[in-house]
Scaffold this motif. Structure first.
Motif, PDB file in Angstrom:
ATOM      1  N   VAL A   1      15.669  83.784  40.941  1.00 22.41           N
ATOM      2  CA  VAL A   1      14.761  84.794  40.269  1.00 22.41           C
ATOM      3  C   VAL A   1      13.672  84.536  41.865  1.00 22.41           C
ATOM      4  CG1 VAL A   1      12.720  86.512  39.860  1.00 22.41           C
ATOM      5  CG2 VAL A   1      14.389  85.351  38.111  1.00 22.41           C
ATOM      6  N   GLY A   2      14.002  86.625  42.856  1.00 15.97           N
ATOM      7  CA  GLY A   2      13.268  86.039  44.333  1.00 15.97           C
ATOM      8  C   GLY A   2      11.878  86.581  43.644  1.00 15.97           C
TER       9      GLY A   2
ATOM     10  N   ASP B   1      10.194  88.516  44.780  1.00 21.16           N
ATOM     11  CA  ASP B   1      10.421  89.801  45.516  1.00 21.16           C
ATOM     12  C   ASP B   1      10.663  90.824  44.354  1.00 21.16           C
ATOM     13  OD1 ASP B   1      12.853  88.847  45.404  1.00 21.16           O
ATOM     14  OD2 ASP B   1      13.730  90.452  47.299  1.00 21.16           O
ATOM     15  N   ARG B   2      10.836  90.247  42.981  1.00 24.87           N
ATOM     16  CA  ARG B   2      11.463  90.821  41.796  1.00 24.87           C
ATOM     17  C   ARG B   2      12.767  90.966  41.956  1.00 24.87           C
ATOM     18  NH1 ARG B   2       5.972  92.418  43.098  1.00 24.87           N
ATOM     19  NH2 ARG B   2       4.603  92.658  41.201  1.00 24.87           N
ATOM     20  N   GLN B   3      13.904  90.430  42.470  1.00 26.58           N
ATOM     21  CA  GLN B   3      14.816  90.187  42.655  1.00 26.58           C
ATOM     22  C   GLN B   3      15.664  89.469  41.749  1.00 26.58           C
ATOM     23  OE1 GLN B   3      18.002  91.431  45.327  1.00 26.58           O
ATOM     24  NE2 GLN B   3      16.497  91.285  46.800  1.00 26.58           N
ATOM     25  N   ILE B   4      16.516  89.927  40.297  1.00 27.50           N
ATOM     26  CA  ILE B   4      17.065  88.944  39.759  1.00 27.50           C
ATOM     27  C   ILE B   4      18.340  88.791  40.259  1.00 27.50           C
ATOM     28  CG2 ILE B   4      17.914  88.346  37.226  1.00 27.50           C
ATOM     29  CD1 ILE B   4      14.988  89.774  36.485  1.00 27.50           C
ATOM     30  N   LEU B   5      18.055  87.533  40.759  1.00 30.62           N
ATOM     31  CA  LEU B   5      19.912  87.254  41.812  1.00 30.62           C
ATOM     32  C   LEU B   5      20.964  87.125  40.590  1.00 30.62           C
ATOM     33  CD1 LEU B   5      17.630  87.228  44.181  1.00 30.62           C
ATOM     34  CD2 LEU B   5      19.241  86.024  44.906  1.00 30.62           C
ATOM     35  N   SER B   6      20.355  86.574  39.139  1.00 30.33           N
ATOM     36  CA  SER B   6      21.492  85.882  38.235  1.00 30.33           C
ATOM     37  C   SER B   6      20.925  85.978  37.153  1.00 30.33           C
ATOM     38  CB  SER B   6      22.477  84.840  38.665  1.00 30.33           C
ATOM     39  OG  SER B   6      21.629  83.409  39.156  1.00 30.33           O
TER      40      SER B   6
ATOM     41  N   ALA C   1      25.114  83.975  41.648  1.00 33.72           N
ATOM     42  CA  ALA C   1      23.738  84.083  43.122  1.00 33.72           C
ATOM     43  C   ALA C   1      23.957  83.970  44.056  1.00 33.72           C
ATOM     44  CB  ALA C   1      22.129  83.286  42.299  1.00 33.72           C
TER      45      ALA C   1
ATOM     46  N   SER D   1       9.291  93.278  36.394  1.00 35.37           N
ATOM     47  CA  SER D   1       9.840  94.658  35.877  1.00 35.37           C
ATOM     48  C   SER D   1       8.865  95.892  36.268  1.00 35.37           C
ATOM     49  CB  SER D   1      10.229  94.904  34.207  1.00 35.37           C
ATOM     50  OG  SER D   1       9.036  94.816  33.395  1.00 35.37           O
TER      51      SER D   1
ATOM     52  N   TRP E   1      10.125  84.153  36.762  1.00 33.89           N
ATOM     53  CA  TRP E   1       9.220  84.761  37.398  1.00 33.89           C
ATOM     54  C   TRP E   1       7.735  84.126  37.374  1.00 33.89           C
ATOM     55  CZ3 TRP E   1       8.281  88.015  41.561  1.00 33.89           C
ATOM     56  CH2 TRP E   1       7.272  88.457  41.427  1.00 33.89           C
TER      57      TRP E   1
END
Length: 345
Positions: free
Chosen positions: A19-20, A22-27, A67, A123, A307
């Motif tokens: 998880v980044g 920046d709220r990106q869930i990469l995997s 990811a 989210s 997160w």
């Protein structure tokens, strides 16, 4: 942007995610254990712990590969350190410690409940503190004022059983299958929510605490009476839970000085669509935003742990490698014990 490897193993789901900040869930990778526990009608701790041991290594490797990052490219390792089934918690936490030691990355020991509490901010980037959270899951039923990362004021708790536990027990009593929450929700679609007279424990009382043990007993009596269908009992049980959650949340709202930014629901039971719709109506009644994570983020997952790890990492909150796994870990350790509450509260 910080990248966090999240690891979750507190109950019967083994999960890993990248998880980044920046709220990106990469995997996100998850291994369930439903088939292993279904014959018993509930989670067997020893079986769960062994399954975590088998699954966790390959899941972490797969999450990193999905990811497109190496372990040395993540900024921190976040692992659930409690509360939960202690065998499973230890598997995930020890794995996190080993990865942190091997990579030289900091460890963030995440409270599983904080994972749920902060998941709506993953989210919904517009969700600001403070918000009123109904945290409702298999092991917990609480109302918390979420004032910031690591800052939680408990307004109410269950004095006996959690709502999710009541769903699971009802499903077992009615022979609806496992996991119980989705099974009861599906059966309730075909039933009459007012067809079986069931109690609403603590509704109308001054303190906004919860109780579901008596409701479980009432379901047992309704089943044994033999005069009601399973779908009617399921629907009436679900409606009783909805009524309890609404009344208790409404009461908690009346005790807060100043308006929270939103009414938020999280935890496994928050995946129940009937409950979500009822809470959305309550939020509208009070002029509040209603926020709920996507259904898959309500149940146990590693993205919420990643997160929460990202939020804690950004606040400079990391942990030593000798941090202990904890079967119980309140978000608000200063909260007074609810009157009449048992050991679980």
């Amino acid at each position: 942007m910080a990248l966090i490897l999240g690891i979750e193993s507190s109950c019967d789901e083994t999960a890993a995610a990248i998880v980044g900040s920046d709220r990106q869930i990469l995997s996100h990778r998850l291994a369930g254990q439903e088939s292993r526990h279904a014959p018993f009608g509930g989670v067997v701790p020893e079986i769960a712990a062994r399954a975590h041991v088998e699954a966790i290594g390959p899941l972490v490797e797969a999450a990193l590969a999905d990811a497109g990052v190496r372990l040395d490219q993540v900024d921190a390792i976040a692992a659930t350190a409690g509360p939960g089934l202690i065998g499973g918690v230890m598997v995930g936490l020890v794995t996190g410690k080993a990865l942190a030691l091997a990579s030289g990355k900091p460890l963030v020991a995440v409270n599983h409940l904080e994972g749920h509490a902060l998941s709506p901010r993953l989210s919904d980037p517009d969700l600001e503190f403070p918000y009123l959270l109904l945290l409702v899951s298999g092991g917990h039923c609480q109302l918390l004022l979420v004032e910031g990362v690591g800052r939680y004021r408990r307004l109410a708790t269950t004095i006996d059983d959690a709502a999710g536990e009541a769903f699971d027990k009802t499903a077992k009593l009615l022979g609806l299958g496992f996991p119980g929450g989705p099974a009861v929700e599906e059966a309730a679609k075909a039933g009459d929510p007012w067809g079986v007279p069931l109690p609403r424990p603590l509704v109308g009382t001054a303190e906004p605490h919860f109780s579901f043990a008596g409701l479980k007993s009432a379901v047992l009596r309704a089943r044994d009476a033999g005069t009601h269908s399973a779908v009617d009992i399921a629907a009436s049980f679900q409606q009783a839970v909805v009524d309890c959650l609404l009344d208790r949340t409404r009461r908690a709202l009346s005790t807060i000085e100043g308006a929270p930014t939103a009414l938020v629901v999280a935890g496994g039971v928050a995946a129940n669509r009937t409950i979500r719709a009822a809470l959305e109506g309550l939020a509208s009644e009070h002029g509040l935003r209603f926020v709920a994570p996507p259904l898959w983020l309500c149940t146990d997952n590693a993205a919420m742990i990643g997160w929460a790890g990202a939020e804690r990492f950004a606040a400079g909150l990391t942990d030593p490698l000798d941090v202990a796994a904890r079967p119980r870990w309140p978000l608000d350790p200063t909260a007074e014990k609810a009157r009449g509450a048992g050991v679980k509260a």
